[in-house]
Design a protein around this motif. Structure first.
Motif, PDB file in Angstrom:
ATOM      1  N   CYS A   1      -6.991   2.690   4.093  1.00 52.20           N
ATOM      2  CA  CYS A   1      -6.388   3.982   3.738  1.00 52.20           C
ATOM      3  C   CYS A   1      -7.276   4.747   2.768  1.00 52.20           C
ATOM      4  O   CYS A   1      -7.403   5.974   2.861  1.00 52.20           O
ATOM      5  CB  CYS A   1      -4.999   3.772   3.135  1.00 52.20           C
ATOM      6  N   GLN A   2      -7.905   4.024   1.829  1.00 48.38           N
ATOM      7  CA  GLN A   2      -8.795   4.691   0.883  1.00 48.38           C
ATOM      8  C   GLN A   2     -10.009   5.266   1.603  1.00 48.38           C
ATOM      9  O   GLN A   2     -10.471   6.363   1.282  1.00 48.38           O
ATOM     10  CB  GLN A   2      -9.242   3.708  -0.199  1.00 48.38           C
TER      11      GLN A   2
ATOM     12  N   ASP B   1       0.320   4.087   1.130  1.00 51.81           N
ATOM     13  CA  ASP B   1       0.175   4.918   2.331  1.00 51.81           C
ATOM     14  C   ASP B   1       0.685   4.236   3.601  1.00 51.81           C
ATOM     15  O   ASP B   1       1.518   4.785   4.322  1.00 51.81           O
ATOM     16  CB  ASP B   1      -1.286   5.335   2.513  1.00 51.81           C
TER      17      ASP B   1
ATOM     18  N   CYS C   1       0.845  -1.199   0.000  1.00 50.60           N
ATOM     19  CA  CYS C   1       0.000   0.000   0.000  1.00 50.60           C
ATOM     20  C   CYS C   1       0.879   1.248   0.000  1.00 50.60           C
ATOM     21  O   CYS C   1       1.839   1.340   0.785  1.00 50.60           O
ATOM     22  CB  CYS C   1      -0.910  -0.012   1.222  1.00 50.60           C
TER      23      CYS C   1
ATOM     24  N   CYS D   1      -3.990   3.101  -7.821  1.00 51.70           N
ATOM     25  CA  CYS D   1      -3.732   4.529  -7.761  1.00 51.70           C
ATOM     26  C   CYS D   1      -2.346   4.816  -8.326  1.00 51.70           C
ATOM     27  O   CYS D   1      -1.566   3.890  -8.583  1.00 51.70           O
ATOM     28  CB  CYS D   1      -3.834   5.050  -6.316  1.00 51.70           C
TER      29      CYS D   1
ATOM     30  N   TRP E   1      -0.932   0.898  -5.441  1.00 48.14           N
ATOM     31  CA  TRP E   1      -2.295   0.622  -4.973  1.00 48.14           C
ATOM     32  C   TRP E   1      -2.432   1.055  -3.514  1.00 48.14           C
ATOM     33  O   TRP E   1      -1.451   1.320  -2.831  1.00 48.14           O
ATOM     34  CB  TRP E   1      -2.646  -0.851  -5.141  1.00 48.14           C
ATOM     35  N   ARG E   2      -3.671   1.123  -3.078  1.00 49.55           N
ATOM     36  CA  ARG E   2      -3.975   1.575  -1.716  1.00 49.55           C
ATOM     37  C   ARG E   2      -4.957   0.589  -1.087  1.00 49.55           C
ATOM     38  O   ARG E   2      -5.919   0.150  -1.742  1.00 49.55           O
ATOM     39  CB  ARG E   2      -4.584   2.974  -1.778  1.00 49.55           C
ATOM     40  N   CYS E   3      -4.729   0.220   0.177  1.00 47.95           N
ATOM     41  CA  CYS E   3      -5.645  -0.699   0.859  1.00 47.95           C
ATOM     42  C   CYS E   3      -6.963   0.021   1.151  1.00 47.95           C
ATOM     43  O   CYS E   3      -7.036   1.245   1.139  1.00 47.95           O
ATOM     44  CB  CYS E   3      -5.018  -1.235   2.145  1.00 47.95           C
TER      45      CYS E   3
END
Length: 210
Positions: free
Chosen positions: A129-130, A97, A95, A120, A124-126
């Protein structure tokens, strides 16, 4: 000194007797397919001769001076991180973030209950976090919404750029030039509104000379 080809690290020679110089190669995820694949009329009539899975998911096959090698495809490992990689190694496939790996990342609900992470820029983002980003964006949008007694619909009539009548966010109208009371949902405040494309016509006349 690390050996490189086109800026990517050469990992190892591929020891497979089926390989030869000039054989066609295609990538399918981390799998490397060798041999000619023929497609006619949208239908495959001949598949590749064989396939090889690399020792690491980010490696891919490349012929170098007549010899097939495993080459590092993870841009982070190669020292030149990219926003979009074909595939990344396990260490860098995390992730953007919080740094959690895919196995332990929270997933967003998907079709038939299958979850997925959010793609993203940068990887990618988990889902956790999203969701934090979504909550912050929604709170900022809500703060821009004025009470009904202060709202004037004329502020949103015949504007050069379409704006959400709730939070004033700019609206993408690339595919809405024929819109007439189209129902839309704002990408920032998540409220609905109707969109109409306003068109004007002007005329020019010139005397004809006989």
């Amino acid at each position: 000194m690390v050996s490189r080809i086109d800026g990517e690290i050469i990992r190892d020679v591929i020891n497979d007797p089926r390989l030869f110089s000039g054989i066609e190669r295609a990538r399918s995820g981390k799998v490397q397919r060798f041999g000619k694949r023929i497609v006619q009329g949208g239908k495959c009539i001949q598949e590749c001769d064989f396939e090889i899975t690399p020792p690491e998911k980010s490696w891919y096959s490349k012929e170098i001076d007549g010899v097939w090698h495993w080459v590092e495809g993870c841009s982070h490992c190669n020292g030149s991180p990219k926003d979009w990689d074909y595939v990344r190694c396990d260490k860098h496939d995390v992730c953007v973030d919080c740094g959690v790996d895919r196995e332990h990342a929270t997933k967003s609900p998907g079709i038939d209950g299958v979850g997925a992470v959010w793609g993203c820029r940068g990887g990618w983002r988990c889902n956790d976090c999203q969701e934090q980003i979504n909550k912050k964006r929604l709170a900022e949008a809500e703060a821009r919404i004025v009470p009904d007694d202060e709202y004037d619909e004329m502020d949103f009539w015949h504007e050069n750029e379409a704006r959400c009548p709730w939070c004033k966010a700019e609206i993408n109208t690339d595919e809405s030039y024929d819109a007439c009371d189209e129902e839309h949902e704002c990408h920032e405040c998540e409220r609905t509104f109707k969109l109409t494309a306003e068109h004007s016509v002007s005329w020019t006349t010139i005397r004809s000379v006989k």
